[in-house]
Design a protein around this motif. Structure first.
Motif, PDB file in Angstrom:
ATOM      1  N   PRO A 170       0.822  -1.211   0.000  1.00  0.00           N
ATOM      2  CA  PRO A 170       0.000   0.000   0.000  1.00  0.00           C
ATOM      3  C   PRO A 170       0.859   1.266   0.000  1.00  0.00           C
ATOM      4  O   PRO A 170       0.521   2.241  -0.662  1.00  0.00           O
ATOM      5  CB  PRO A 170      -0.795  -0.121   1.306  1.00  0.00           C
ATOM      6  CG  PRO A 170      -0.783  -1.570   1.644  1.00  0.00           C
ATOM      7  CD  PRO A 170       0.473  -2.129   1.087  1.00  0.00           C
ATOM      8  N   VAL A 180      -3.939  -1.006   5.033  1.00  0.00           N
ATOM      9  CA  VAL A 180      -4.179   0.112   4.123  1.00  0.00           C
ATOM     10  C   VAL A 180      -4.760   1.253   4.956  1.00  0.00           C
ATOM     11  O   VAL A 180      -5.865   1.141   5.474  1.00  0.00           O
ATOM     12  CB  VAL A 180      -5.159  -0.283   2.998  1.00  0.00           C
ATOM     13  CG1 VAL A 180      -5.434   0.915   2.093  1.00  0.00           C
ATOM     14  CG2 VAL A 180      -4.609  -1.457   2.201  1.00  0.00           C
ATOM     15  N   LEU A 193      -6.199   5.212  -1.802  1.00  0.00           N
ATOM     16  CA  LEU A 193      -5.621   4.105  -2.580  1.00  0.00           C
ATOM     17  C   LEU A 193      -6.344   3.984  -3.923  1.00  0.00           C
ATOM     18  O   LEU A 193      -5.713   3.878  -4.988  1.00  0.00           O
ATOM     19  CB  LEU A 193      -5.756   2.809  -1.787  1.00  0.00           C
ATOM     20  CG  LEU A 193      -5.005   1.606  -2.339  1.00  0.00           C
ATOM     21  CD1 LEU A 193      -3.592   1.570  -1.778  1.00  0.00           C
ATOM     22  CD2 LEU A 193      -5.712   0.311  -1.982  1.00  0.00           C
TER      23      LEU A 193
END
Ligand code: C2E
Ligand code: MG
Ligand code: MG
Length: 406
Positions: free
Chosen positions: A254, A284, A290
């Motif tokens: 991540p 994450v 993301l």
């Protein structure tokens, strides 16, 4: 007292608390005003941990005193005893100006030893007043606490040394690109043909350490993104040798995706045959961010795989938030699922989830014919594992039966 630059690595909080607690406990037990753990640095004694309620203006961590002015060397060389209930009865102590200046009436001090027997520093308690009730038993109690502190100090020094060595090895690997990339086949389980392969990094230094350990070292050194991008470049070169329609899976953390540097690294790459695997092991911190980072890459054809599904702590939430094109079921669920109804039930649930969300399911870590047969029977479409092919140089994959081009 003067301060000098710290040569001492900051202890991890657990160790720090343990030493501090040991100082508090022994100071209270002996009824003294000051307790500290010191380190010898050159010709000075540096206070690393101090417990002296109300006297912080006189003694605090980082302060130091010349060894020539304090008791330490005299104790280590036998001119002063470890336990001094009344300094007035010790001519060597009375000859040192510090005894009157502090003043020191009672003193107890034990060496903190390194594995080679040399003294790291002292574990010490003192009081401005004499305390004739202090006895051998008190000193033995203090020895127990000093022993605990010494264990922590040595563990921390060893961890620091190992960290240093690992950092040097990592720098050397990165400077010389001293790694290679191997490729493991991912097969269509019904037809046993090659549909994809996963690029896995191999770091060359011996003794061998698995890639996740090197990436962990890099993360601790703040170099994870640089290392991942470096490896990724080598891995992506493999795509040129893979016949259409075989896809290439590359691993990314991540942190690398969130760094914003991935798009630049993939700028000149053909993405429709590229899969980005994102492990469930790494947390994450922000799924929306993301997805924002991945969006332009997905528009160019990049597929996203949830790696190690069913193994991490984020679990099902990770799958829901990531919305992967591919789900890679962790090998801990594949292992012996032929003989384990619970694992079979989970694999079956994953098959259902993948079908409902339009994702492709890959079972990782298939090692036996029984596992393969069970996965097939459950309707798992794709698989990877030593039974189907070990990670190997790309040339070893040539000759594996291919899926027909779409
Ligand atoms: P991963 O992405 O889940 O990779 C699968 C791991 O399982 C690989 O270990 C592979 O060699 C191993 N494996 C495959 N089939 C079997 C099997 O049947 N049985 C068993 N016991 N193991 C099997 P490897 O290569 O040691 O990699 C470990 C982890 O390191 C990877 O897990 C991945 O998270 C990370 N990694 C490896 N290469 C890279 C890389 O180039 N970049 C990044 N960011 N991470 C990497
Ligand atoms: Mg992977
Ligand atoms: Mg995996």
């Amino acid at each position: 007292m003067s301060s000098i630059a710290s040569a001492w690595p900051a202890l991890a909080s657990e160790g720090r608390h343990l030493i501090q607690d040991a100082l508090i406990a022994i100071r209270n037990h002996l009824g003294m005003e000051v307790a500290y753990l010191s380190e010898f640095v050159g010709d000075r004694s540096v206070f690393r941990y101090v417990d002296a309620p109300g006297l912080e203006h006189m003694i605090k961590p980082g302060d130091s005193l010349p060894l020539a002015d304090v008791y330490c060397t005299h104790i280590l060389e036998g001119r002063l005893p470890e336990l001094i209930p009344d300094t007035a009865s010790e001519p060597v102590a009375m000859a040192l100006p510090i005894t009157r200046n502090v003043p020191i009436g009672a003193h107890a001090s034990l060496p903190i030893r390194l594995p080679d027997g040399s003294a790291f520093g002292m574990f010490c308690c003192l009081s401005p007043r004499p305390n004739p009730s202090l006895n051998h038993r008190d000193l033995e109690t203090m020895r127990v606490f000093a022993g605990l502190a010494a264990k922590q100090v040595n563990a921390e020094l060893e961890a620091h040394r190992q960290g240093h060595a690992r950092r040097a090895a990592l720098d050397a690997v990165m400077q010389g690109s001293n790694f290679s990339v191997v490729f493991q086949p991912i097969m269509d389980l019904a037809r046993l043909v090659l549909v994809s392969c996963e690029a896995l990094c191999r770091f060359n230094p011996q003794p061998y350490r698995s890639p996740d350990k090197w990436f962990q070292d890099a993360a601790e050194a703040g170099l994870a993104v640089d290392l991942e991008l470096m490896v990724m470049e080598t891995a992506l070169a493999g795509l040129d040798s893979l016949p259409d329609p075989v896809t290439l899976s590359i691993n990314a953390s991540p942190a690398t995706i969130l760094s914003g540097r991935l798009e630049e690294a993939l700028v000149s790459r053909h993405l429709p045959r590229t899969v980005l695997e994102l492990t469930e092991h790494a947390m994450v911190p922000d799924y929306a961010e993301l997805q924002r980072m991945l969006a332009p890459l997905k528009r160019r054809g990049l597929k996203i795989a949830a790696d190690d599904a069913g193994a991490g702590y984020s679990g099902l939430q990770h799958l829901i938030q990531l919305q992967p094109d591919i789900i890679k079921m962790d090998m801990s669920l594949t292992r012996s699922l032929d003989a384990d109804p619970a694992r079979r039930a989970l694999a079956s649930a994953m098959t259902y989830y993948a079908r409902e969300t339009g994702a492709i399911l890959i079972a990782e870590g298939i090692e036996t014919e029984a596992e393969l047969a069970t996965l097939r029977a459950l309707g798992v479409g794709r698989g990877q594992g030593y039974l189907l092919g070990r990670p190997a140089p790309l040339a070893a994959l040539i000759g594996t039966p291919l899926a027909a081009a779409a």
